[in-house]
Scaffold this motif. Sequence first.
Motif, short mmCIF file in Angstrom:
data_model
loop_
_atom_site.label_atom_id
_atom_site.label_comp_id
_atom_site.label_asym_id
_atom_site.label_seq_id
_atom_site.Cartn_x
_atom_site.Cartn_y
_atom_site.Cartn_z
N GLU A 72 8.26 -2.65 -27.43
CA GLU A 72 8.08 -4.00 -27.46
C GLU A 72 6.99 -4.34 -26.25
OE1 GLU A 72 11.48 -6.26 -28.07
OE2 GLU A 72 11.33 -6.30 -30.04
N LEU A 73 5.82 -4.43 -26.55
CA LEU A 73 4.74 -4.75 -25.45
C LEU A 73 4.83 -6.25 -24.99
CD1 LEU A 73 2.09 -2.27 -26.61
CD2 LEU A 73 4.00 -2.00 -25.04
N PRO A 74 4.90 -6.67 -23.69
CA PRO A 74 4.80 -8.10 -23.50
C PRO A 74 3.28 -8.39 -23.25
CG PRO A 74 5.74 -6.64 -21.72
CD PRO A 74 5.63 -5.84 -22.67
N LEU A 75 2.78 -9.28 -24.05
CA LEU A 75 1.49 -9.38 -23.91
C LEU A 75 1.22 -11.07 -23.85
CD1 LEU A 75 0.34 -7.70 -27.01
CD2 LEU A 75 0.05 -6.78 -24.87
N LEU A 76 0.19 -11.63 -23.45
CA LEU A 76 -0.27 -12.91 -23.33
C LEU A 76 -1.19 -13.43 -24.41
CD1 LEU A 76 -0.16 -15.26 -21.37
CD2 LEU A 76 -2.39 -14.67 -20.38
N CYS A 77 -0.52 -14.51 -25.29
CA CYS A 77 -1.04 -14.76 -26.50
C CYS A 77 -2.51 -15.59 -25.92
CB CYS A 77 -0.31 -15.57 -27.32
SG CYS A 77 -1.20 -16.68 -28.43
N GLN A 78 -3.61 -15.48 -26.36
CA GLN A 78 -4.83 -15.90 -26.23
C GLN A 78 -5.01 -17.19 -26.83
OE1 GLN A 78 -7.05 -14.37 -23.82
NE2 GLN A 78 -5.18 -13.34 -23.38
N ARG A 79 -4.15 -17.47 -27.74
CA ARG A 79 -4.11 -18.90 -28.27
C ARG A 79 -3.38 -19.94 -27.67
NH1 ARG A 79 -3.84 -16.85 -34.66
NH2 ARG A 79 -5.95 -16.64 -34.82
N SER A 80 -2.15 -19.47 -27.28
CA SER A 80 -1.16 -20.52 -26.88
C SER A 80 -1.04 -20.21 -25.00
CB SER A 80 0.10 -20.32 -27.40
OG SER A 80 0.76 -18.71 -27.04
N LEU A 81 -1.59 -19.16 -24.75
CA LEU A 81 -1.38 -18.59 -23.35
C LEU A 81 0.19 -18.31 -22.93
CD1 LEU A 81 -4.01 -20.65 -21.37
CD2 LEU A 81 -3.98 -18.17 -22.29
N GLN A 82 0.89 -18.04 -24.03
CA GLN A 82 2.52 -17.67 -23.87
C GLN A 82 2.88 -16.30 -23.91
OE1 GLN A 82 4.53 -19.95 -26.82
NE2 GLN A 82 4.22 -21.94 -25.81
N ARG A 83 3.75 -15.79 -22.98
CA ARG A 83 4.31 -14.56 -23.14
C ARG A 83 4.87 -14.27 -24.37
NH1 ARG A 83 8.88 -11.58 -22.30
NH2 ARG A 83 8.69 -9.27 -21.29
N PHE A 84 4.53 -12.96 -25.09
CA PHE A 84 5.31 -12.74 -26.48
C PHE A 84 5.48 -11.30 -26.50
CE2 PHE A 84 1.16 -12.21 -27.81
CZ PHE A 84 1.05 -11.10 -28.67
N LEU A 85 6.39 -10.88 -27.20
CA LEU A 85 6.50 -9.35 -27.35
C LEU A 85 6.06 -8.72 -28.64
CD1 LEU A 85 10.59 -9.18 -26.10
CD2 LEU A 85 8.21 -8.65 -24.87
N LEU A 86 5.07 -8.06 -28.72
CA LEU A 86 4.50 -7.33 -29.78
C LEU A 86 5.32 -6.09 -30.21
CD1 LEU A 86 2.17 -7.28 -31.57
CD2 LEU A 86 1.11 -5.58 -30.34
N PRO A 87 5.93 -6.07 -31.12
CA PRO A 87 6.67 -4.95 -31.76
C PRO A 87 5.74 -3.84 -32.17
CG PRO A 87 6.78 -6.61 -33.28
CD PRO A 87 6.06 -7.15 -32.31
N VAL A 88 5.74 -2.56 -31.54
CA VAL A 88 4.91 -1.28 -31.90
C VAL A 88 5.75 -0.30 -32.49
CG1 VAL A 88 3.40 0.40 -30.85
CG2 VAL A 88 3.40 -2.07 -30.03
N LYS A 89 5.47 0.07 -33.65
CA LYS A 89 6.18 1.31 -34.20
C LYS A 89 5.25 2.29 -34.61
CE LYS A 89 10.55 -0.99 -35.63
NZ LYS A 89 11.21 -0.38 -34.56
N ILE A 90 5.12 3.27 -33.88
CA ILE A 90 4.09 4.49 -34.32
C ILE A 90 4.73 5.67 -34.95
CG2 ILE A 90 2.02 5.58 -33.28
CD1 ILE A 90 1.79 3.45 -31.38
N VAL A 91 4.01 6.13 -36.03
CA VAL A 91 4.28 7.53 -36.32
C VAL A 91 3.05 8.13 -36.61
CG1 VAL A 91 5.19 8.81 -37.95
CG2 VAL A 91 6.68 6.66 -37.43
N GLN A 92 2.80 9.09 -35.87
CA GLN A 92 1.40 9.78 -35.71
C GLN A 92 1.61 11.24 -35.84
OE1 GLN A 92 -1.69 8.09 -35.62
NE2 GLN A 92 -2.42 10.19 -36.19
N ARG A 93 0.82 11.74 -36.61
CA ARG A 93 0.84 13.47 -36.51
C ARG A 93 -0.48 13.88 -35.98
NH1 ARG A 93 3.36 17.14 -41.36
NH2 ARG A 93 5.00 15.90 -40.49
N LEU A 94 -0.37 14.65 -34.98
CA LEU A 94 -1.46 15.23 -34.19
C LEU A 94 -1.51 16.57 -34.48
CD1 LEU A 94 -1.02 13.36 -31.02
CD2 LEU A 94 -2.32 12.45 -32.63
N GLY A 95 -2.81 17.00 -35.01
CA GLY A 95 -3.00 18.58 -35.41
C GLY A 95 -3.60 19.09 -33.85
#
Length: 176
Positions: A72-95
């Motif tokens: 969960e990445l803490p970011l600053l909303c560019q519309r409301s200028l409030q802190r929010f947590l962006l949920p990030v779930k990544i599944v990546q296969r790298l050759g």
Amino acid sequence: MSADVPRVQVPELLDAWRMVSARRGVAGRLPLSSLTRLADSLVDTEGEVSYSLDFDRDALQVPYVELRIDAELPLLCQRSLQRFLLPVKIVQRLGLIRNEADEAALPPDYEPLLMPADGMLQGAELVEDELILAVPVVPTMPGTEAMERDWPAPEAETERANPFAALSALKKPPSN
């Protein structure tokens, strides 16, 4: 990760080719504060990232590492200028490739990972790279879409924003 792939604690450097031949995986947690390149995109570095790296070969004998990240990445909303947590779930296969010419032989759903000559990978750096790519260019908190709907831009402002509006006047035939 399949149940038969053993996991070990995450060392700083991983010998990718050994991990592939042994079909090994590693899992760990990283504090966001340790990801210095990502920190510039975050509003603060509170929190942590859990991840796993699973090394194996597919049916075509292509060596890969499957990367799973949950954060969960803490970011600053560019519309409301409030802190929010962006949920990030990544599944990546790298050759895993030894040179750029090998990229063409990868299956379409693989991303290429050019390996250093010694075959050593830094797991934390790989995780940080994927998280940097996951950060939106303009972070907006979910639920702030209503702001645009409730307060639309005035028509004069949208016309002024169109750089080609002046050209459309030139296309009109002169009136007699």
